[in-house]
Design a protein around this motif. Structure first.
Motif, PDB file in Angstrom:
ATOM      1  N   GLY A 219     -12.643 -15.607   2.480  1.00  9.93           N
ATOM      2  CA  GLY A 219     -12.738 -16.860   1.744  1.00  9.93           C
ATOM      3  C   GLY A 219     -11.639 -17.830   2.139  1.00  9.93           C
ATOM      4  N   ASP A 220     -11.789 -19.037   1.672  1.00 11.87           N
ATOM      5  CA  ASP A 220     -10.849 -20.123   1.927  1.00 11.87           C
ATOM      6  C   ASP A 220     -10.135 -20.430   0.612  1.00 11.87           C
ATOM      7  OD1 ASP A 220      -9.606 -22.599   2.320  1.00 11.87           O
ATOM      8  OD2 ASP A 220     -11.222 -23.387   3.573  1.00 11.87           O
ATOM      9  N   THR A 221      -8.829 -20.247   0.585  1.00 10.90           N
ATOM     10  CA  THR A 221      -8.096 -20.423  -0.668  1.00 10.90           C
ATOM     11  C   THR A 221      -8.092 -21.860  -1.170  1.00 10.90           C
ATOM     12  OG1 THR A 221      -6.020 -20.629   0.569  1.00 10.90           O
ATOM     13  CG2 THR A 221      -6.582 -18.439  -0.300  1.00 10.90           C
ATOM     14  N   SER A 222      -8.456 -22.808  -0.314  1.00 10.83           N
ATOM     15  CA  SER A 222      -8.502 -24.200  -0.769  1.00 10.83           C
ATOM     16  C   SER A 222      -9.842 -24.553  -1.402  1.00 10.83           C
ATOM     17  CB  SER A 222      -8.220 -25.156   0.391  1.00 10.83           C
ATOM     18  OG  SER A 222      -9.297 -25.184   1.311  1.00 10.83           O
ATOM     19  N   VAL A 223     -10.743 -23.580  -1.476  1.00 14.65           N
ATOM     20  CA  VAL A 223     -12.067 -23.772  -2.082  1.00 14.65           C
ATOM     21  C   VAL A 223     -12.122 -23.015  -3.401  1.00 14.65           C
ATOM     22  CG1 VAL A 223     -14.549 -23.394  -1.807  1.00 14.65           C
ATOM     23  CG2 VAL A 223     -13.158 -24.075   0.173  1.00 14.65           C
ATOM     24  N   GLU A 224     -12.322 -23.733  -4.480  1.00 15.82           N
ATOM     25  CA  GLU A 224     -12.256 -23.133  -5.815  1.00 15.82           C
ATOM     26  C   GLU A 224     -13.204 -21.944  -5.973  1.00 15.82           C
ATOM     27  OE1 GLU A 224     -12.453 -24.505 -10.530  1.00 15.82           O
ATOM     28  OE2 GLU A 224     -13.013 -25.908  -8.939  1.00 15.82           O
ATOM     29  N   ALA A 225     -14.433 -22.074  -5.497  1.00 13.04           N
ATOM     30  CA  ALA A 225     -15.407 -20.997  -5.645  1.00 13.04           C
ATOM     31  C   ALA A 225     -14.964 -19.738  -4.898  1.00 13.04           C
ATOM     32  CB  ALA A 225     -16.781 -21.447  -5.146  1.00 13.04           C
ATOM     33  N   ASP A 226     -14.325 -19.918  -3.751  1.00 14.70           N
ATOM     34  CA  ASP A 226     -13.838 -18.764  -2.986  1.00 14.70           C
ATOM     35  C   ASP A 226     -12.699 -18.064  -3.720  1.00 14.70           C
ATOM     36  OD1 ASP A 226     -15.679 -19.543  -1.134  1.00 14.70           O
ATOM     37  OD2 ASP A 226     -14.266 -19.817   0.524  1.00 14.70           O
ATOM     38  N   VAL A 227     -11.845 -18.851  -4.354  1.00 10.95           N
ATOM     39  CA  VAL A 227     -10.744 -18.267  -5.132  1.00 10.95           C
ATOM     40  C   VAL A 227     -11.293 -17.483  -6.325  1.00 10.95           C
ATOM     41  CG1 VAL A 227      -8.752 -18.804  -6.589  1.00 10.95           C
ATOM     42  CG2 VAL A 227      -9.055 -19.968  -4.386  1.00 10.95           C
ATOM     43  N   GLU A 228     -12.288 -18.044  -6.999  1.00  8.45           N
ATOM     44  CA  GLU A 228     -12.913 -17.343  -8.130  1.00  8.45           C
ATOM     45  C   GLU A 228     -13.481 -16.003  -7.661  1.00  8.45           C
ATOM     46  OE1 GLU A 228     -13.189 -18.280 -11.398  1.00  8.45           O
ATOM     47  OE2 GLU A 228     -11.898 -20.005 -11.011  1.00  8.45           O
ATOM     48  N   ARG A 229     -14.149 -16.029  -6.515  1.00  9.31           N
ATOM     49  CA  ARG A 229     -14.741 -14.795  -5.994  1.00  9.31           C
ATOM     50  C   ARG A 229     -13.672 -13.788  -5.593  1.00  9.31           C
ATOM     51  NH1 ARG A 229     -16.164 -12.901  -0.980  1.00  9.31           N
ATOM     52  NH2 ARG A 229     -17.813 -11.308  -0.991  1.00  9.31           N
ATOM     53  N   LEU A 230     -12.580 -14.257  -5.014  1.00 13.62           N
ATOM     54  CA  LEU A 230     -11.484 -13.378  -4.613  1.00 13.62           C
ATOM     55  C   LEU A 230     -10.996 -12.541  -5.790  1.00 13.62           C
ATOM     56  CD1 LEU A 230      -9.229 -12.500  -2.586  1.00 13.62           C
ATOM     57  CD2 LEU A 230      -7.971 -14.552  -3.289  1.00 13.62           C
ATOM     58  N   PHE A 231     -10.760 -13.206  -6.909  1.00 16.19           N
ATOM     59  CA  PHE A 231     -10.253 -12.492  -8.080  1.00 16.19           C
ATOM     60  C   PHE A 231     -11.353 -11.683  -8.763  1.00 16.19           C
ATOM     61  CE2 PHE A 231      -6.799 -15.371  -7.338  1.00 16.19           C
ATOM     62  CZ  PHE A 231      -5.682 -14.699  -7.803  1.00 16.19           C
TER      63      PHE A 231
ATOM     64  N   GLY B 123       0.819  -1.207   0.000  1.00 17.96           N
ATOM     65  CA  GLY B 123       0.000   0.000   0.000  1.00 17.96           C
ATOM     66  C   GLY B 123       0.852   1.256   0.000  1.00 17.96           C
ATOM     67  N   ALA B 124       1.921   1.243   0.782  1.00 18.04           N
ATOM     68  CA  ALA B 124       2.820   2.391   0.840  1.00 18.04           C
ATOM     69  C   ALA B 124       3.542   2.617  -0.479  1.00 18.04           C
ATOM     70  CB  ALA B 124       3.839   2.189   1.964  1.00 18.04           C
ATOM     71  N   GLU B 125       3.669   1.553  -1.279  1.00 20.23           N
ATOM     72  CA  GLU B 125       4.329   1.671  -2.573  1.00 20.23           C
ATOM     73  C   GLU B 125       3.338   1.907  -3.718  1.00 20.23           C
ATOM     74  OE1 GLU B 125       7.271  -1.294  -3.314  1.00 20.23           O
ATOM     75  OE2 GLU B 125       8.343  -0.849  -1.458  1.00 20.23           O
ATOM     76  N   GLY B 126       2.069   2.146  -3.369  1.00 23.99           N
ATOM     77  CA  GLY B 126       1.095   2.545  -4.367  1.00 23.99           C
ATOM     78  C   GLY B 126       0.255   1.444  -4.971  1.00 23.99           C
ATOM     79  N   HIS B 127       0.349   0.241  -4.439  1.00 28.25           N
ATOM     80  CA  HIS B 127      -0.479  -0.850  -4.951  1.00 28.25           C
ATOM     81  C   HIS B 127      -1.918  -0.701  -4.497  1.00 28.25           C
ATOM     82  CE1 HIS B 127       2.730  -3.977  -6.058  1.00 28.25           C
ATOM     83  NE2 HIS B 127       3.416  -2.941  -5.614  1.00 28.25           N
ATOM     84  N   GLY B 128      -2.831  -1.090  -5.347  1.00 28.35           N
ATOM     85  CA  GLY B 128      -4.156  -1.425  -4.878  1.00 28.35           C
ATOM     86  C   GLY B 128      -4.059  -2.821  -4.303  1.00 28.35           C
ATOM     87  N   VAL B 129      -4.512  -3.007  -3.067  1.00 27.54           N
ATOM     88  CA  VAL B 129      -4.282  -4.269  -2.371  1.00 27.54           C
ATOM     89  C   VAL B 129      -5.604  -4.964  -2.069  1.00 27.54           C
ATOM     90  CG1 VAL B 129      -3.219  -5.380  -0.377  1.00 27.54           C
ATOM     91  CG2 VAL B 129      -2.209  -3.296  -1.309  1.00 27.54           C
ATOM     92  N   VAL B 130      -5.678  -6.219  -2.469  1.00 29.17           N
ATOM     93  CA  VAL B 130      -6.838  -7.057  -2.190  1.00 29.17           C
ATOM     94  C   VAL B 130      -6.451  -7.975  -1.038  1.00 29.17           C
ATOM     95  CG1 VAL B 130      -8.515  -8.661  -3.141  1.00 29.17           C
ATOM     96  CG2 VAL B 130      -7.430  -6.959  -4.625  1.00 29.17           C
ATOM     97  N   ILE B 131      -7.070  -7.768   0.107  1.00 29.08           N
ATOM     98  CA  ILE B 131      -6.689  -8.464   1.330  1.00 29.08           C
ATOM     99  C   ILE B 131      -7.594  -9.673   1.524  1.00 29.08           C
ATOM    100  CG2 ILE B 131      -6.410  -8.245   3.838  1.00 29.08           C
ATOM    101  CD1 ILE B 131      -6.234  -5.127   3.224  1.00 29.08           C
ATOM    102  N   GLY B 132      -7.082 -10.840   1.172  1.00 26.40           N
ATOM    103  CA  GLY B 132      -7.824 -12.073   1.396  1.00 26.40           C
ATOM    104  C   GLY B 132      -7.649 -12.519   2.832  1.00 26.40           C
ATOM    105  N   TYR B 133      -8.739 -12.971   3.457  1.00 24.21           N
ATOM    106  CA  TYR B 133      -8.652 -13.416   4.840  1.00 24.21           C
ATOM    107  C   TYR B 133      -9.662 -14.531   5.072  1.00 24.21           C
ATOM    108  CZ  TYR B 133     -12.978 -10.935   5.939  1.00 24.21           C
ATOM    109  OH  TYR B 133     -14.292 -10.532   5.955  1.00 24.21           O
ATOM    110  N   MET B 134      -9.479 -15.244   6.190  1.00 26.79           N
ATOM    111  CA  MET B 134     -10.303 -16.419   6.469  1.00 26.79           C
ATOM    112  C   MET B 134     -11.373 -16.154   7.525  1.00 26.79           C
ATOM    113  SD  MET B 134     -10.698 -19.668   5.742  1.00 26.79           S
ATOM    114  CE  MET B 134     -11.381 -21.151   6.469  1.00 26.79           C
ATOM    115  N   ARG B 135     -10.986 -15.502   8.639  1.00 22.84           N
ATOM    116  CA  ARG B 135     -11.913 -15.402   9.764  1.00 22.84           C
ATOM    117  C   ARG B 135     -12.105 -13.996  10.312  1.00 22.84           C
ATOM    118  NH1 ARG B 135      -8.889 -19.981  10.754  1.00 22.84           N
ATOM    119  NH2 ARG B 135     -10.047 -21.949  10.721  1.00 22.84           N
ATOM    120  N   ASP B 136     -11.025 -13.286  10.560  1.00 25.92           N
ATOM    121  CA  ASP B 136     -11.095 -12.046  11.347  1.00 25.92           C
ATOM    122  C   ASP B 136     -11.348 -10.833  10.461  1.00 25.92           C
ATOM    123  OD1 ASP B 136     -10.803  -9.977  13.150  1.00 25.92           O
ATOM    124  OD2 ASP B 136      -9.123 -10.904  14.201  1.00 25.92           O
TER     125      ASP B 136
END
Length: 246
Positions: free
Chosen positions: A60-72, A24-37
């Motif tokens: 989402g859960d990265t081991s679940v294909e549908a969650d990965v699709e949604r993340l992107f 973020g400090a270097e100017g990226h747009g950041v997509v923060i994937g998380y599981m619980r919190d």
């Protein structure tokens, strides 16, 4: 790249949170994937915005294909075309010998640490290859070569697989303009050790580390940020060890 959009899995705490803040400090747009919190993820997002970056959180859960699709899908819909992926999400399970490990713990470690990286990398490749540019950084571990006997050989095995994936995928995607590298942290002082049931583990290990201290999450974040940057434009298929000499 003029407009970085980087997906970071496991971005709500520890090394992942430090990576998000640095990007973020270097100017990226950041997509923060998380599981619980959700609260922790949103706090990281606020930090990214305060540093001048854009941020969105996706559960989402990265081991679940549908969650990965949604993340992107959320990443591209909210921030724009994804140019970077940091495969940071990982689990260890309880500390102990393989003989005492529960099958459910073994399966979860493989699902998150290997299958999750494969699913996220596959989706990134599908999106990046037609565009002819992109960068992937996998968060491996010094355990991949040390083996971690008595602690978590199953975790070490998944990280060795991540190293192999890094080398192979770099060769596969190089002609499409996509770089794939890994960072292999050593003993890093994060809350992961408490989650494993041994909060003082990192500092007790210092005597066996040539630099005589555990690492900081920010030191891993710096390595990841460099590998994503144009300064590392000729680096691909590398596993950068950031382990204090171990």
């Amino acid at each position: 790249m003029s407009s970085w959009v980087t997906v970071v899995t496991g971005g709500s705490r520890g090394i992942g949170a430090a990576i998000c803040r640095r990007l973020g400090a270097e100017g990226h747009g950041v997509v923060i994937g998380y599981m619980r919190d959700a609260d922790a993820a949103e706090k990281v997002a606020e930090d990214v915005r305060e540093a001048g970056g854009r941020a969105v959180t996706v559960r989402g859960d990265t081991s679940v294909e549908a969650d990965v699709e949604r993340l992107f899908e959320v990443a591209e819909g909210e921030l724009g075309p994804v140019t970077g992926l940091v495969n940071n999400a990982g689990v260890t399970g309880p500390l102990g010998s393989l003989a005492d490990a529960a099958t459910a713990d073994l399966r979860r470690v493989v699902d998150v640490n290997l299958l999750g990286v494969l699913l996220c990398s596959r989706r990134a490749a599908q999106l990046m290859a037609p565009r002819g540019a992109g960068a992937v950084v996998n968060v491996s571990s010094a355990a991949a070569t040390l083996g971690s006997p008595g602690d978590y050989v199953h975790y070490a095995a998944t990280k060795a697989a991540v190293d192999a994936l890094t080398v192979g995928l770099a060769k596969e995607l190089g002609p499409s303009g996509i770089r794939v590298n890994a960072v292999a942290p050593g003993m890093i002082d994060t809350e992961m050790h408490a989650a494993m049931g041994d909060p003082g583990r990192a500092h007790r290990a210092a005597a066996g580390i040539p630099l005589r201290r555990p690492g900081r999450a920010e030191e891993i974040a710096g390595a990841v940020a460099w590998l994503l940057s144009e300064e590392a434009g000729y680096a691909t298929g590398a596993v950068l060890r950031v382990a204090g000499g171990r």
